[in-house]
Design an enzyme around this catalytic site. Sequence first.
Site, PDB file in Angstrom:
ATOM      1  N   GLY A   1     -15.546   2.979   3.738  1.00 40.82           N
ATOM      2  CA  GLY A   1     -14.195   3.907   3.638  1.00 40.82           C
ATOM      3  C   GLY A   1     -13.496   3.106   2.106  1.00 40.82           C
TER       4      GLY A   1
ATOM      5  CG  ASP B   1      -1.994   0.907   1.146  1.00 44.69           C
ATOM      6  OD1 ASP B   1      -3.241   0.485   0.826  1.00 44.69           O
ATOM      7  OD2 ASP B   1      -1.931   2.113   1.143  1.00 44.69           O
ATOM      8  CB  ILE B   2       0.709   4.241  -2.295  1.00 49.05           C
ATOM      9  CG1 ILE B   2       1.929   5.135  -2.575  1.00 49.05           C
ATOM     10  CG2 ILE B   2      -0.434   4.912  -2.073  1.00 49.05           C
ATOM     11  CD1 ILE B   2       1.817   5.747  -4.252  1.00 49.05           C
TER      12      ILE B   2
ATOM     13  CG  HIS C   1      -6.883  -3.018   2.978  1.00 50.13           C
ATOM     14  ND1 HIS C   1      -6.045  -1.659   2.943  1.00 50.13           N
ATOM     15  CD2 HIS C   1      -8.140  -2.572   2.340  1.00 50.13           C
ATOM     16  CE1 HIS C   1      -6.661  -0.715   2.134  1.00 50.13           C
ATOM     17  NE2 HIS C   1      -8.134  -1.278   1.669  1.00 50.13           N
TER      18      HIS C   1
ATOM     19  CG  ASN D   1     -11.945  -0.231   3.541  1.00 49.64           C
ATOM     20  OD1 ASN D   1     -12.317  -0.630   4.965  1.00 49.64           O
ATOM     21  ND2 ASN D   1     -10.786   0.236   3.522  1.00 49.64           N
TER      22      ASN D   1
ATOM     23  CG  HIS E   1      -8.565  -2.854  -2.589  1.00 46.42           C
ATOM     24  ND1 HIS E   1      -9.535  -2.228  -3.371  1.00 46.42           N
ATOM     25  CD2 HIS E   1      -8.366  -2.089  -1.349  1.00 46.42           C
ATOM     26  CE1 HIS E   1     -10.012  -1.215  -2.695  1.00 46.42           C
ATOM     27  NE2 HIS E   1      -9.226  -1.123  -1.790  1.00 46.42           N
TER      28      HIS E   1
END
Length: 114
Positions: free
Chosen positions: A93, A31-32, A102, A87, A100
């Site tokens: 969110g 994750d960026i 997390h 999410n 995706h």
Amino acid sequence: MSDKTLFQKIIDREIPAGIEFEDDQCIVIQDINPQAPTHLLVIPKQVIARVGEAAPEDAALLGHLLLVARDMAKKMGLEEGFRIIINNGPHGGETVPHLHVHVLGGRAMLWPPG
Ligand code: AMP
């Protein structure tokens, strides 16, 4: 203008990302904007906008994403535990309309998550 999702562009190598794993069904990236020492995204190559729009025939793919998330947690050494989050929609969110998973770890998570 391209109507590819951000994550499709990463899958197609049009946008750079920290790729941790890839197979025929999914890609795993860093994750960026990490929210924990380890924060990965497990992203299906088949575009499903969000879990709320998954179809019955997506069941095997959805299961695969969870098993890859589990394997990545092990690979990243998250023996103390980890959190898996999906999410869904504005109240969930969600900011990228391409499903995706997390995977967060490396610190103790709080509950409720906020
Ligand atoms: P969500 O808010 O659940 O839709 O998650 C989207 C995630 O994608 C956020 O955690 C972002 O930090 C992450 N993200 C956005 N752009 C990128 C990018 N170019 N590379 C990696 N992660 C990204």
